[in-house]
Design an enzyme around this catalytic site. Structure first.
Site, PDB file in Angstrom:
ATOM      1  N   TYR A 131      -4.348   3.682   8.204  1.00 20.69           N
ATOM      2  CA  TYR A 131      -5.682   3.111   8.403  1.00 20.69           C
ATOM      3  C   TYR A 131      -6.251   3.539   9.749  1.00 20.69           C
ATOM      4  CZ  TYR A 131      -3.349   0.463   4.831  1.00 20.69           C
ATOM      5  OH  TYR A 131      -2.615   0.140   3.734  1.00 20.69           O
TER       6      TYR A 131
ATOM      7  N   TYR B 168      -4.102  -2.685 -10.089  1.00 14.94           N
ATOM      8  CA  TYR B 168      -3.995  -2.504  -8.638  1.00 14.94           C
ATOM      9  C   TYR B 168      -3.100  -3.591  -8.013  1.00 14.94           C
ATOM     10  CZ  TYR B 168      -5.188  -2.427  -3.718  1.00 14.94           C
ATOM     11  OH  TYR B 168      -5.085  -2.407  -2.352  1.00 14.94           O
TER      12      TYR B 168
ATOM     13  N   VAL C  81       1.304  -3.744   3.820  1.00 13.32           N
ATOM     14  CA  VAL C  81       1.328  -5.034   4.528  1.00 13.32           C
ATOM     15  C   VAL C  81       2.581  -5.861   4.230  1.00 13.32           C
ATOM     16  CG1 VAL C  81      -1.156  -5.289   4.943  1.00 13.32           C
ATOM     17  CG2 VAL C  81      -0.170  -6.165   2.814  1.00 13.32           C
TER      18      VAL C  81
ATOM     19  N   SER D 181       0.794  -1.236   0.000  1.00 19.64           N
ATOM     20  CA  SER D 181       0.000   0.000   0.000  1.00 19.64           C
ATOM     21  C   SER D 181       0.826   1.286   0.000  1.00 19.64           C
ATOM     22  CB  SER D 181      -0.942   0.017   1.203  1.00 19.64           C
ATOM     23  OG  SER D 181      -1.962  -0.908   0.985  1.00 19.64           O
TER      24      SER D 181
ATOM     25  N   LYS E 133       0.242   3.455  -2.897  1.00 18.07           N
ATOM     26  CA  LYS E 133      -0.940   4.322  -2.998  1.00 18.07           C
ATOM     27  C   LYS E 133      -0.579   5.815  -2.972  1.00 18.07           C
ATOM     28  CE  LYS E 133      -3.902   0.691  -1.253  1.00 18.07           C
ATOM     29  NZ  LYS E 133      -4.366  -0.114  -0.145  1.00 18.07           N
TER      30      LYS E 133
END
Ligand code: GLN
Length: 308
Positions: A244, A192, A262, A65, A68
């Site tokens: 998050y 993705y 992760v 991530s 992103k």
């Protein structure tokens, strides 16, 4: 900062040494489950061009991530603030792959750094081009920013993500049902999964993020990557949403904009000072690197780089 940066990094490494190996390696993506949990790397690149690295800082890992942040940068450059009609800018308080808020909020994800938001960002990048061109654009951007042509997608991790990607597929289909995914779900997911499977080392990641520490311009190549205002806003989103439902905790303990993945990597930005990448595969219960977060907490305390 009274001490030399290299001494501070040595102190950080000493302080976290006994915790290395703790946390739980992500196993919901099978290709990530086999990573040695005792890996630990840190790399700091300052706006003056100084680099201090330690541990496994040159070993590529799955950025997951952390990608992103870079796809958000590309999408903002592509379509500008109109992006915010399709994605919010608020923290969620929910897990990174949660679907619960999407129904209430009519398919508009809370922010671009959770899976749903990043999937919309990927859909934006796909407009007008195919999946192959889109992933090439993302990888080229990262190679350019990292100043290293060896940055690449790990095909095995991408395949593994695809095979176990039902939750991401659900998010994409759900948002397409609300009209917030324009492309074909298969194409969006293909890009993705590949962007998440990009492998980079701490050194490459810190180099790639340096423009965010330097008002949008790369202090080494002198390129203006994004405007100063845009860099400030990307940092703001990283601070409020980059970890998050533990984003508040990260701000509390570290006080720097950051983005976790992760794979155990975290990119943190000390505005006007440095970009920092850490890697330790063991995750806490929220899915953020446990030892990576501790290392950044120590680093922030020893340098005084917290933005607060
Ligand atoms: N590829 C991962 C997923 O979509 C990324 C999640 C993460 O790094 N938090 O589930």
């Amino acid at each position: 900062m009274p001490q030399e940066l290299s001494e501070i990094v040595a102190d950080v490494c000493r302080d976290v040494k006994d915790r290395i190996g703790s946390g739980r390696v992500a196993d919901y993506i099978p290709a990530l489950a086999n990573i040695d949990p005792r890996k630990f790397g840190i790399s700091i690149m300052t706006c003056d061009g100084e680099t201090v690295s330690a541990g496994d800082a040159d070993e590529p890992f799955s950025i997951q991530s952390v990608s992103k942040v870079f796809t958000l940068t590309l999408a903002l450059e592509r379509i500008g603030p109109v992006l915010w009609s399709r994605i919010g800018r608020e923290p969620t308080g929910s897990a990174f792959n949660s679907i619960v808020q999407l129904e209430h909020e009519a398919g508009i994800p809370r922010n671009p750094l959770i899976n749903a938001g990043a999937i919309v960002v990927t859909d934006v990048l796909l407009e007008g081009q195919g999946p192959r061109q889109t992933i090439d654009e993302i990888v080229s951007f990262l190679r350019h920013r990292a100043d290293d042509v060896s940055v690449a997608v790990d095909a095995e991790v991408a395949r593994s993500e695809r095979e176990t990607g039902d939750r991401n597929a659900s998010l994409a289909h759900f948002m397409r049902g609300f009209g917030n995914i324009k492309g074909e779900v298969d194409d969006v997911l293909s890009v993705y999964f590949q962007q998440c499977a990009i492998a980079m080392s701490c050194r490459q990641l810190a180099r790639a993020g340096l423009f965010l520490a330097h008002a949008g311009s790369d202090p080494l190549s002198k390129e203006q990557v994004v405007s100063e205002a845009r860099a400030r806003r990307i940092n703001a989103i990283m601070m409020s949403c980059g970890h998050y439902d533990a984003s508040g905790d990260f701000a509390f303990h570290v006080g720097l904009p950051g983005k976790s993945g992760v794979g155990g990597g975290i990119l943190a930005i000390a505005p006007r000072r440095a970009a920092i990448a850490v890697w330790s595969p063991g995750l806490n219960e929220v899915g953020n690197s446990l030892v990576g977060s501790l290392a950044l907490e120590r680093l922030s305390a020893l340098t005084g780089w917290s933005v607060f």
